[in-house]
Scaffold this active site. Sequence first.
Site, PDB file in Angstrom:
ATOM      1  N   TRP A 127       0.868  -1.177   0.000  1.00  0.00           N
ATOM      2  CA  TRP A 127       0.000   0.000   0.000  1.00  0.00           C
ATOM      3  C   TRP A 127       0.910   1.234   0.000  1.00  0.00           C
ATOM      4  O   TRP A 127       1.888   1.286   0.740  1.00  0.00           O
ATOM      5  CB  TRP A 127      -0.921   0.053   1.233  1.00  0.00           C
ATOM      6  CG  TRP A 127      -1.622   1.379   1.279  1.00  0.00           C
ATOM      7  CD1 TRP A 127      -2.627   1.798   0.469  1.00  0.00           C
ATOM      8  CD2 TRP A 127      -1.294   2.493   2.119  1.00  0.00           C
ATOM      9  NE1 TRP A 127      -2.952   3.097   0.752  1.00  0.00           N
ATOM     10  CE2 TRP A 127      -2.156   3.550   1.758  1.00  0.00           C
ATOM     11  CE3 TRP A 127      -0.350   2.706   3.142  1.00  0.00           C
ATOM     12  CZ2 TRP A 127      -2.111   4.804   2.382  1.00  0.00           C
ATOM     13  CZ3 TRP A 127      -0.303   3.949   3.763  1.00  0.00           C
ATOM     14  CH2 TRP A 127      -1.183   4.980   3.381  1.00  0.00           C
TER      15      TRP A 127
ATOM     16  N   ASP B 147     -10.570   3.922  10.350  1.00  0.00           N
ATOM     17  CA  ASP B 147      -9.976   2.768  11.005  1.00  0.00           C
ATOM     18  C   ASP B 147     -10.448   2.568  12.438  1.00  0.00           C
ATOM     19  O   ASP B 147      -9.654   2.335  13.339  1.00  0.00           O
ATOM     20  CB  ASP B 147      -8.446   2.813  10.892  1.00  0.00           C
ATOM     21  CG  ASP B 147      -7.983   2.507   9.472  1.00  0.00           C
ATOM     22  OD1 ASP B 147      -8.203   1.387   9.017  1.00  0.00           O
ATOM     23  OD2 ASP B 147      -7.431   3.415   8.806  1.00  0.00           O
TER      24      ASP B 147
ATOM     25  N   ASP C 112      -9.647  -3.157   1.171  1.00  0.00           N
ATOM     26  CA  ASP C 112      -9.799  -2.609   2.525  1.00  0.00           C
ATOM     27  C   ASP C 112     -11.164  -1.934   2.533  1.00  0.00           C
ATOM     28  O   ASP C 112     -11.424  -1.043   1.715  1.00  0.00           O
ATOM     29  CB  ASP C 112      -8.661  -1.611   2.787  1.00  0.00           C
ATOM     30  CG  ASP C 112      -8.729  -0.969   4.162  1.00  0.00           C
ATOM     31  OD1 ASP C 112      -9.826  -0.502   4.548  1.00  0.00           O
ATOM     32  OD2 ASP C 112      -7.689  -0.887   4.844  1.00  0.00           O
TER      33      ASP C 112
ATOM     34  N   ASP D 118      -7.366  -4.429   9.941  1.00  0.00           N
ATOM     35  CA  ASP D 118      -6.606  -3.176   9.795  1.00  0.00           C
ATOM     36  C   ASP D 118      -7.382  -2.023  10.423  1.00  0.00           C
ATOM     37  O   ASP D 118      -8.257  -1.448   9.780  1.00  0.00           O
ATOM     38  CB  ASP D 118      -6.342  -2.890   8.302  1.00  0.00           C
ATOM     39  CG  ASP D 118      -5.519  -1.616   8.102  1.00  0.00           C
ATOM     40  OD1 ASP D 118      -4.917  -1.131   9.082  1.00  0.00           O
ATOM     41  OD2 ASP D 118      -5.476  -1.110   6.967  1.00  0.00           O
TER      42      ASP D 118
HETATM   43  C1  RNT Z   1      -3.975   2.792   4.706  1.00  0.00           C
HETATM   44  C2  RNT Z   1      -4.075   1.343   4.435  1.00  0.00           C
HETATM   45  C3  RNT Z   1      -2.946   0.498   4.960  1.00  0.00           C
HETATM   46  C4  RNT Z   1      -2.534   0.851   6.364  1.00  0.00           C
HETATM   47  C5  RNT Z   1      -1.583  -0.123   6.995  1.00  0.00           C
HETATM   48  C6  RNT Z   1      -0.936   0.425   8.209  1.00  0.00           C
HETATM   49  O1  RNT Z   1      -5.090   3.480   4.374  1.00  0.00           O
HETATM   50  O2  RNT Z   1      -5.287   0.842   4.911  1.00  0.00           O
HETATM   51  O3  RNT Z   1      -3.295  -0.831   4.853  1.00  0.00           O
HETATM   52  O4  RNT Z   1      -3.637   0.988   7.198  1.00  0.00           O
HETATM   53  O5  RNT Z   1      -0.685  -0.560   6.075  1.00  0.00           O
HETATM   54 ZN    ZN Z   2      -5.579  -1.284   4.798  1.00  0.00          ZN
END
Ligand code: RNT
Ligand code: ZN
Length: 409
Positions: A179, A290, A253, A320
């Site tokens: 990422w 998050d 995600d 995550d």
């Molecule tokens: C960021 C992404 C990524 C991070 C992690 C820490 O928006 O979701 O995956 O949250 O790599």
């Molecule tokens: Zn992520």
Amino acid sequence: MYESAKAEYAKYGIDTEKAIERLANIPISVHCWQGDDVVGLDGGGSLSGGIQATGNYPGRARNFNELTADIKKAFSLMPGNKRLNVHASYAVINGEKVDRDKYKPEHFAPWVKFAKENGITGIDFNPTLFSHAKVKDGLTLSSPDENIRKFWIEHCKASIRISEYLATEMGTHCLMNIWIPDGFKDVPADRLSPRLRLKESLDEILSEPYDKSKVVIAVESKVFGIGVESYTVGSNEFYQNYAATRNICCLLDNGHYHPLEYVSDKIPSLLAFYDKVALHVTRGVRWDSDHVVLFDDETKEIAKEIVRNDAIGKVMIGLDYFDASINRLSAWVTGQRSMQKALLNALLLPNEQLRKLQDNAQFTELMVEECKTLPFGAVWKEYISRQGLIDDYITAIKQYESKLLKERV
Ligand code: RNT
Ligand code: ZN
């Protein structure tokens, strides 16, 4: 309670014993970064890349020993099959002058030792392309500066070698997820060139030889980040086409899409084309915030798509989220248990019968929700007790916290 629940479910043709057995085997990759607000151990710099851990609840883990002690405690309160997800910024470099392009497997040997000693079934890995001085003007792999691009390519190649080492050591695959934060705050003058540079960088990274049975490489798209609201180089369309043409994997995600787009609906779309799909299960509140995963509607839908499409094993589940406003161990356990609950919920649905109703256009019957209110809680309780756990994990966490808060001042 369990015996009567078992009988109730049996009336719908659902075998609770089988569900409990299957649930115990579904691996969930738990992210190390909930423990320290994504700070990392390599002193790369404060959290950047358009992601934020908000809150200042006391007790953040500040080093390898504190972080692993917290992971150990949190994992002891989580049922099921647990993998550990580590970022490159968690290299154990002990003050050594080594930058991310030169990280080696040995910098992660302490993680392997820790994982093996604590019944962790695998380690997943992520190159860290944020919180570092070499993120120039918000860009990494798409930078117009050749030196910057080169540095991050080397970091990702090093990460492939580390991932292969982790897979070999743990005797299971390692998912290596890329990422990057690259994007622009305001309207770009050129949307194509950064993407062409990213494509070239990724191709260079993939030229690193690796054992495909050990390392699974994924790319994670995003819609926008804080401070980079107008343009994201690694967009969904970019990575889905990239992954499809390079025979690698997409990571979805569920905080990375417009709030009215659902990852639960994207999973079967990808399963029609890919034999593997990776997930970051999170909970975005109004943005990619998050928040801790809960046993909520979208988490349940995601689990249903995994279970009823026979995709356990094809869909690699990772968590995550990073909440710094509450006890971090509780955040970990609540999120992991929520994912497990969602999977159990899906395993306890009469999926075949429901599918038949849809195929026969019996939409009236399909809407009847009685099968969703069977005594789920009794089966969950039985599952965790067979895992040697109880439903109250807060008391144990509070005890641990009172000790920890004295030490971490
Ligand atoms: C960021 C992404 C990524 C991070 C992690 C820490 O928006 O979701 O995956 O949250 O790599
Ligand atoms: Zn992520």
